[in-house]
Design a protein around this motif. Structure first.
Motif, PDB file in Angstrom:
ATOM      1  N   LEU A  65     -13.849  13.114   2.048  1.00 18.84           N
ATOM      2  CA  LEU A  65     -12.435  13.145   2.416  1.00 18.84           C
ATOM      3  C   LEU A  65     -11.677  11.954   1.846  1.00 18.84           C
ATOM      4  O   LEU A  65     -10.593  12.088   1.289  1.00 18.84           O
ATOM      5  N   ARG A  66     -12.263  10.770   1.979  1.00 21.94           N
ATOM      6  CA  ARG A  66     -11.560   9.574   1.485  1.00 21.94           C
ATOM      7  C   ARG A  66     -11.464   9.594  -0.028  1.00 21.94           C
ATOM      8  O   ARG A  66     -10.469   9.156  -0.598  1.00 21.94           O
ATOM      9  N   ARG A  76       1.554  -0.900 -10.413  1.00 21.89           N
ATOM     10  CA  ARG A  76       0.961  -0.208 -11.563  1.00 21.89           C
ATOM     11  C   ARG A  76      -0.547  -0.256 -11.421  1.00 21.89           C
ATOM     12  O   ARG A  76      -1.126  -1.331 -11.315  1.00 21.89           O
ATOM     13  N   GLY A  77      -1.175   0.897 -11.461  1.00 19.61           N
ATOM     14  CA  GLY A  77      -2.629   0.936 -11.368  1.00 19.61           C
ATOM     15  C   GLY A  77      -3.098   1.580 -10.086  1.00 19.61           C
ATOM     16  O   GLY A  77      -2.325   1.731  -9.136  1.00 19.61           O
ATOM     17  N   THR A  78      -4.364   1.985 -10.072  1.00 20.37           N
ATOM     18  CA  THR A  78      -4.904   2.624  -8.878  1.00 20.37           C
ATOM     19  C   THR A  78      -5.054   1.572  -7.785  1.00 20.37           C
ATOM     20  O   THR A  78      -5.494   0.467  -8.030  1.00 20.37           O
ATOM     21  N   ARG A  97     -14.067  16.265  -6.950  1.00 16.78           N
ATOM     22  CA  ARG A  97     -15.317  16.389  -6.210  1.00 16.78           C
ATOM     23  C   ARG A  97     -16.509  15.833  -6.987  1.00 16.78           C
ATOM     24  O   ARG A  97     -17.369  15.155  -6.425  1.00 16.78           O
ATOM     25  N   GLY A 114      -8.140   6.040   9.241  1.00 17.40           N
ATOM     26  CA  GLY A 114      -8.493   6.763   8.040  1.00 17.40           C
ATOM     27  C   GLY A 114      -9.908   7.287   8.005  1.00 17.40           C
ATOM     28  O   GLY A 114     -10.389   7.680   6.961  1.00 17.40           O
ATOM     29  N   LEU A 135     -11.281  12.313  -1.915  1.00 16.14           N
ATOM     30  CA  LEU A 135     -10.245  13.290  -2.267  1.00 16.14           C
ATOM     31  C   LEU A 135      -8.859  12.725  -1.985  1.00 16.14           C
ATOM     32  O   LEU A 135      -7.925  12.925  -2.753  1.00 16.14           O
ATOM     33  N   ALA A 136      -8.745  11.992  -0.871  1.00 19.89           N
ATOM     34  CA  ALA A 136      -7.453  11.414  -0.512  1.00 19.89           C
ATOM     35  C   ALA A 136      -7.015  10.391  -1.547  1.00 19.89           C
ATOM     36  O   ALA A 136      -5.827  10.206  -1.783  1.00 19.89           O
ATOM     37  N   GLU A 181      -8.016  -0.586  -9.291  1.00 19.82           N
ATOM     38  CA  GLU A 181      -7.511  -1.727 -10.057  1.00 19.82           C
ATOM     39  C   GLU A 181      -6.867  -2.754  -9.133  1.00 19.82           C
ATOM     40  O   GLU A 181      -6.783  -3.921  -9.465  1.00 19.82           O
ATOM     41  N   ALA A 217       0.817  -1.210   0.000  1.00 13.65           N
ATOM     42  CA  ALA A 217       0.000   0.000   0.000  1.00 13.65           C
ATOM     43  C   ALA A 217       0.852   1.263   0.000  1.00 13.65           C
ATOM     44  O   ALA A 217       0.329   2.365  -0.147  1.00 13.65           O
ATOM     45  N   GLY A 218       2.165   1.111   0.205  1.00 12.53           N
ATOM     46  CA  GLY A 218       3.023   2.285   0.204  1.00 12.53           C
ATOM     47  C   GLY A 218       3.057   2.993   1.542  1.00 12.53           C
ATOM     48  O   GLY A 218       3.435   4.163   1.620  1.00 12.53           O
ATOM     49  N   GLY A 268      -7.456  10.763  -4.543  1.00 13.82           N
ATOM     50  CA  GLY A 268      -7.096  11.507  -5.745  1.00 13.82           C
ATOM     51  C   GLY A 268      -8.243  11.748  -6.707  1.00 13.82           C
ATOM     52  O   GLY A 268      -8.015  12.092  -7.864  1.00 13.82           O
ATOM     53  N   GLU A 283     -19.336  13.389   5.006  1.00  8.87           N
ATOM     54  CA  GLU A 283     -18.102  14.160   4.852  1.00  8.87           C
ATOM     55  C   GLU A 283     -16.892  13.226   4.726  1.00  8.87           C
ATOM     56  O   GLU A 283     -15.941  13.533   4.011  1.00  8.87           O
ATOM     57  N   ASN A 310      -6.471   0.441  -0.209  1.00 12.22           N
ATOM     58  CA  ASN A 310      -6.278  -0.566   0.828  1.00 12.22           C
ATOM     59  C   ASN A 310      -7.298  -0.418   1.938  1.00 12.22           C
ATOM     60  O   ASN A 310      -7.744   0.686   2.252  1.00 12.22           O
TER      61      ASN A 310
END
Lengths: 252, 275
Positions: free
Chosen positions: A117-118, A92-94, A126, A104, A120-121, A172, A79-80, A123, A113, A97
């Motif tokens: 937030l999630r 590779r890919g969206t 809106r 989170g 936007l997080a 993905e 997950a980085g 990426g 809300e 997790n």
């Protein structure tokens, strides 16, 4: 096409403490992944050692292993969240997790809300989030609760919302930890159905669990982790049986 | 849609570029940190009747009290001294707020850091937005009150704009640096909170340093926060352009950025393990 490539990944969890951890044991009978310094103090735990893994689209991987075998850590590396000390990870890919259910979410703001937030997080814009709002509400079955702060939710409700948000944007690659089995039977059935539809769209799923039924229903490959090392790879059925046999041997 | 590729690993022990990429990538999440900050500000006042007005009320109370008790110590005219204190206090709160906010910026965001691979600067930007908001409210309050008391700005007042810009520029590195150090060594945040309490007396907010001699003058001129307040306050007070303070402020900001990049290069990678 989504792709996951992991080569020779090792990760040591450092232990930090202002005061010396008293050494209660000699260290002679330590597990091999416990790391001590010269004076015998615990300084870290090697959670992953030389892990190799490659997943292509349509792969649904089960991670099998005892508590503390590195399942969650491996998910967190994918997950980085934790950078590996050694080795190389390429995703590779969206990727979304669901590793820890309590994490989170902003407890003081409403479910609605938190969806924003999630989103936007992850990426998204809106407008994209607004488009998914209705189906997230529908899958989570939270109704009016979506206008209440998340801190008023039960654990099951939080799981439903997290899962609905995480899968709404059709990632993905989806990384899931054990907690999914904490939902009730009806939710689990719907979650499995949703995961199946998602994976049939050529996604990659990585699922860590102690539930044979859940793994069998969702996965087509398995790895068995033991003390941070890959002990075996193969079919879910075979790996699971080998793992259970090994557990039984240890008890005997 | 271009394919998203993320690579983890192959990270060197000292990675200055990763610090700058983190700051730059975090900027792309503008709508996230705006939404986050707005939620946090609302959540804090949600159950109060006065709500956001508390930001203004508590500020007016403090400035009023300082003017009442300390006004007679200064040779400034009453009107000038009110503006001096009001602006000085607003600026002081913003800068010192960034320092103390910085100390727990990452601890307070543990849940998100441990569940989302967002750039760490996102959490810093949330904090900055959250402190810019009351700062602007304080400033607006001060100017409105002063306008009623007969204060009129001249064109030189526009020099406050670069001052506000430098306030914003210096905030991200301060928060990143203090955040990383305080997350690694908890003692650091205790030290910082002890020092910031002292700073309120060591910084000329309630007293005018040009009127002082000896130790007080020396302490004030050696304190970089004095010069940050000076570049912000002087244009609105109609004082001459503070070249000397600007030189110190710019130099100090460059130093803070360099320090933050070095600290970040050394420590950023280990952050999730300390939480």
């Amino acid at each position: 096409m989504p792709h996951v490539y992991v080569e020779n990944v090792s990760l040591t969890f450092p232990l930090y403490s202002a005061n010396a951890v008293p050494t209660t044991r000699s260290g002679k009978d330590d597990a091999p992944n416990i790391i001590r310094n010269k004076s015998g103090r615990l300084i870290g735990v090697k959670s992953l050692t030389d892990v190799d893994l490659e997943l292509n689209s349509g792969d649904r991987l089960a991670i099998i292993g005892a508590n503390g075998s590195g399942k969650t850590t491996l998910l967190q590396v994918l997950a980085g969240i934790y950078p590996p000390d050694e080795g190389y990870v390429e995703i590779r890919g969206t990727c979304t997790n669901l590793i820890n259910i309590n994490l989170g979410m902003q407890a003081d703001v409403t479910g609605n809300e938190n969806i924003m937030l999630r989103g936007l997080a992850a990426g998204h814009r809106r407008e994209e989030i607004e488009e998914q709002r209705e189906q997230i509400a529908e899958f989570s079955q939270l109704g009016e609760f979506l206008d209440m702060p998340v801190r008023t939710y039960s654990a099951g409700m939080q799981i439903r919302l997290s899962f609905a948000i995480a899968t709404a944007f059709k990632p993905e690659i989806l990384l899931l930890d054990e907690w999914l089995s904490a939902g009730d039977a009806a939710f689990k059935a719907r979650a499995v159905e949703r995961m199946n539809s998602f994976v049939s769209e050529a996604g990659i799923l990585v699922l860590a669990s102690h539930s044979k039924a859940l793994l069998q229903a969702n996965c087509n490959r398995a790895i068995w982790l033991e003390r941070g090392r890959v002990r075996a790879k193969g079919e879910v059925e075979n790996i699971w049986d080998a793992y259970i046999e090994d557990q039984a041997k240890r008890r005997a | 849609m271009s394919e998203i590729v993320r690579i983890y690993g192959n990270i060197s022990k000292f990675d200055m570029r990763s610090v700058l990429t983190d700051f730059a990538n975090g900027l792309q999440y503008r709508s996230l940190w705006m939404a986050f900050a707005a939620n946090e500000i609302q959540a804090r006042y949600r159950r109060s009747i006065l709500g956001l007005a508390w930001i203004v009320v508590s500020y007016l109370m403090l400035v009023g009290a300082i003017v009442l008790f300390f006004g007679s110590f200064s040779q400034m005219s009453q009107v000038d001294f009110v503006l001096y204190v009001a602006l000085g206090f607003a600026g002081f709160q913003y800068i010192v707020g960034n320092i103390s906010d910085g100390c727990d910026v990452f601890r307070a965001s543990t849940a998100w850091i441990k569940s989302t691979p967002l750039p760490y600067s996102v959490y810093v930007y949330i904090r900055i937005v959250r402190s810019v908001f009351p700062f602007l409210l304080h400033m607006a309050t001060a100017l409105i009150v002063m306008a009623f008391m007969g204060w009129r700005p001249d064109w030189g007042a526009l020099n406050v704009i670069p001052a506000l810009a430098i306030f914003l520029i210096v905030s991200p590195p301060i928060q990143l640096m203090f955040g990383l150090i305080a997350t690694r060594w908890e003692d650091f945040s205790h030290l910082v909170s002890a020092v910031t309490r002292l700073l309120f007396f060591l910084t000329p907010v309630m007293w005018v340093y040009e009127e002082q001699g000896g130790l007080r003058y020396y302490v004030a001129t050696a304190n970089p926060i004095t010069h940050f307040l000076e570049v912000f306050r002087a244009p609105l007070l109609g004082q001459p352009f503070p070249f000397h303070s600007w030189a110190i402020v710019v130099g100090f900001s460059v130093l803070v950025w360099i320090a933050a990049i070095i600290v970040g290069a050394l420590m950023r990678r280990r952050l999730p393990f300390w939480l």
